[in-house]
Design a protein around this motif. Structure first.
Motif, PDB file in Angstrom:
ATOM      1  N   PHE A   5       0.862  -1.177   0.000  1.00  0.00           N
ATOM      2  CA  PHE A   5       0.000   0.000   0.000  1.00  0.00           C
ATOM      3  C   PHE A   5       0.899   1.227   0.000  1.00  0.00           C
ATOM      4  O   PHE A   5       1.720   1.382   0.900  1.00  0.00           O
ATOM      5  N   LEU A   6       0.753   2.092  -0.990  1.00  0.00           N
ATOM      6  CA  LEU A   6       1.595   3.284  -1.099  1.00  0.00           C
ATOM      7  C   LEU A   6       0.741   4.495  -1.454  1.00  0.00           C
ATOM      8  O   LEU A   6      -0.225   4.373  -2.206  1.00  0.00           O
ATOM      9  N   ILE A   7       1.129   5.652  -0.930  1.00  0.00           N
ATOM     10  CA  ILE A   7       0.537   6.921  -1.345  1.00  0.00           C
ATOM     11  C   ILE A   7       1.686   7.845  -1.677  1.00  0.00           C
ATOM     12  O   ILE A   7       2.601   8.029  -0.873  1.00  0.00           O
ATOM     13  N   GLY A   8       1.650   8.399  -2.882  1.00  0.00           N
ATOM     14  CA  GLY A   8       2.730   9.286  -3.304  1.00  0.00           C
ATOM     15  C   GLY A   8       2.361  10.072  -4.548  1.00  0.00           C
ATOM     16  O   GLY A   8       1.221  10.021  -5.014  1.00  0.00           O
ATOM     17  N   ASN A   9       3.350  10.797  -5.068  1.00  0.00           N
ATOM     18  CA  ASN A   9       3.157  11.635  -6.251  1.00  0.00           C
ATOM     19  C   ASN A   9       3.990  11.111  -7.406  1.00  0.00           C
ATOM     20  O   ASN A   9       5.147  10.705  -7.203  1.00  0.00           O
ATOM     21  N   LEU A  10       3.429  11.158  -8.618  1.00  0.00           N
ATOM     22  CA  LEU A  10       4.163  10.733  -9.801  1.00  0.00           C
ATOM     23  C   LEU A  10       5.375  11.626 -10.006  1.00  0.00           C
ATOM     24  O   LEU A  10       5.276  12.852  -9.909  1.00  0.00           O
ATOM     25  N   THR A  11       6.509  11.012 -10.315  1.00  0.00           N
ATOM     26  CA  THR A  11       7.742  11.763 -10.511  1.00  0.00           C
ATOM     27  C   THR A  11       7.975  12.132 -11.970  1.00  0.00           C
ATOM     28  O   THR A  11       8.852  12.933 -12.268  1.00  0.00           O
ATOM     29  N   ARG A  34       8.934   9.606   3.750  1.00  0.00           N
ATOM     30  CA  ARG A  34       8.972   8.842   4.992  1.00  0.00           C
ATOM     31  C   ARG A  34       8.368   9.675   6.115  1.00  0.00           C
ATOM     32  O   ARG A  34       8.389  10.903   6.073  1.00  0.00           O
ATOM     33  N   ARG A  35       7.864   9.022   7.128  1.00  0.00           N
ATOM     34  CA  ARG A  35       7.188   9.713   8.233  1.00  0.00           C
ATOM     35  C   ARG A  35       8.154  10.420   9.162  1.00  0.00           C
ATOM     36  O   ARG A  35       7.780  11.387   9.815  1.00  0.00           O
ATOM     37  N   PHE A  36       9.380   9.932   9.266  1.00  0.00           N
ATOM     38  CA  PHE A  36      10.305  10.471  10.247  1.00  0.00           C
ATOM     39  C   PHE A  36      11.511  11.085   9.573  1.00  0.00           C
ATOM     40  O   PHE A  36      11.890  10.713   8.473  1.00  0.00           O
ATOM     41  N   LYS A  37      12.155  12.002  10.260  1.00  0.00           N
ATOM     42  CA  LYS A  37      13.350  12.660   9.737  1.00  0.00           C
ATOM     43  C   LYS A  37      14.584  11.811  10.035  1.00  0.00           C
ATOM     44  O   LYS A  37      14.602  11.062  11.007  1.00  0.00           O
ATOM     45  N   ASN A  38      15.615  11.965   9.211  1.00  0.00           N
ATOM     46  CA  ASN A  38      16.857  11.225   9.430  1.00  0.00           C
ATOM     47  C   ASN A  38      17.697  11.916  10.510  1.00  0.00           C
ATOM     48  O   ASN A  38      17.270  12.906  11.107  1.00  0.00           O
ATOM     49  N   ALA A  39      18.902  11.443  10.733  1.00  0.00           N
ATOM     50  CA  ALA A  39      19.775  11.964  11.785  1.00  0.00           C
ATOM     51  C   ALA A  39      20.128  13.432  11.564  1.00  0.00           C
ATOM     52  O   ALA A  39      20.402  14.162  12.516  1.00  0.00           O
ATOM     53  N   GLU A  40      20.112  13.870  10.307  1.00  0.00           N
ATOM     54  CA  GLU A  40      20.413  15.278   9.991  1.00  0.00           C
ATOM     55  C   GLU A  40      19.170  16.165  10.069  1.00  0.00           C
ATOM     56  O   GLU A  40      19.222  17.352   9.753  1.00  0.00           O
ATOM     57  N   GLY A  41      18.019  15.589  10.430  1.00  0.00           N
ATOM     58  CA  GLY A  41      16.787  16.357  10.558  1.00  0.00           C
ATOM     59  C   GLY A  41      16.077  16.603   9.238  1.00  0.00           C
ATOM     60  O   GLY A  41      15.200  17.451   9.151  1.00  0.00           O
ATOM     61  N   GLU A  42      16.436  15.834   8.201  1.00  0.00           N
ATOM     62  CA  GLU A  42      15.827  16.009   6.884  1.00  0.00           C
ATOM     63  C   GLU A  42      14.824  14.901   6.611  1.00  0.00           C
ATOM     64  O   GLU A  42      15.003  13.763   7.048  1.00  0.00           O
ATOM     65  N   ASN A  43      13.773  15.236   5.869  1.00  0.00           N
ATOM     66  CA  ASN A  43      12.815  14.223   5.435  1.00  0.00           C
ATOM     67  C   ASN A  43      13.416  13.451   4.269  1.00  0.00           C
ATOM     68  O   ASN A  43      14.029  14.041   3.393  1.00  0.00           O
ATOM     69  N   GLU A  44      13.239  12.144   4.274  1.00  0.00           N
ATOM     70  CA  GLU A  44      13.735  11.310   3.192  1.00  0.00           C
ATOM     71  C   GLU A  44      12.567  10.842   2.333  1.00  0.00           C
ATOM     72  O   GLU A  44      11.432  10.765   2.801  1.00  0.00           O
ATOM     73  N   THR A  45      12.871  10.525   1.090  1.00  0.00           N
ATOM     74  CA  THR A  45      11.865  10.098   0.131  1.00  0.00           C
ATOM     75  C   THR A  45      12.321   8.808  -0.523  1.00  0.00           C
ATOM     76  O   THR A  45      13.486   8.646  -0.850  1.00  0.00           O
ATOM     77  N   ASP A  46      11.378   7.892  -0.702  1.00  0.00           N
ATOM     78  CA  ASP A  46      11.636   6.654  -1.432  1.00  0.00           C
ATOM     79  C   ASP A  46      10.918   6.736  -2.772  1.00  0.00           C
ATOM     80  O   ASP A  46       9.849   7.347  -2.886  1.00  0.00           O
ATOM     81  N   PHE A  47      11.499   6.095  -3.787  1.00  0.00           N
ATOM     82  CA  PHE A  47      10.935   6.115  -5.130  1.00  0.00           C
ATOM     83  C   PHE A  47      10.601   4.689  -5.537  1.00  0.00           C
ATOM     84  O   PHE A  47      11.426   3.790  -5.382  1.00  0.00           O
TER      85      PHE A  47
END
Length: 131
Positions: A5-11, A34-47
């Motif tokens: 199950f995925l919700i996202g935007n077409l790239t 992704r729901r949580f920020k990484n160690a640097e405080g940035e939001n990550e995105t999966d494709f």
């Protein structure tokens, strides 16, 4: 069980084709935050690469565009092929069983890309607000 199950935007714009046996297919990819920020405080995105078949492929090819928000229900598929240089390549993609269009009908490309015309917006009268 193999269910995604995925919700996202077409790239990018969807690519519609027909196989040699005449079956309609449509490929596109989506970006999912992704729901949580990484160690640097940035939001990550999966494709994720998505493939739809037959009638669903036809509908996706007609109505989806780069930036469209979609919900995908499907299954993971891994396949391999031999590249021209002789190496074996592996591809993992989501085979869509259902695609729900979440971008409102009639939304323009400018609105999808975040550059909507805001000149028609009116200020909110806050006299009656309880906070």
């Amino acid at each position: 069980m193999n269910k995604v199950f995925l919700i996202g935007n077409l790239t990018r714009e969807p690519e519609s084709n027909t196989t040699a046996s005449g079956i309609q297919m449509c490929r596109f990819s989506i970006a999912v935050g992704r729901r949580f920020k990484n160690a640097e405080g940035e939001n990550e995105t999966d494709f994720f690469n998505i493939i739809a078949w037959r009638g669903l492929a036809d509908t996706c090819g007609k109505y989806l565009h780069k930036g469209s928000k979609v919900a995908i229900v499907g299954s993971l598929q891994t396949r391999s092929y031999d590249a021209e240089d002789g190496t074996k390549k592996y591809v993992t993609e989501v085979v869509a069983e259902e695609v729900e269009f979440l971008t409102p009908k009639g939304t323009s490309d400018a609105q999808l890309n975040g550059s909507a015309d805001i000149s028609d917006l009116k200020p909110v009268e806050d006299d009656g607000l309880p906070f």
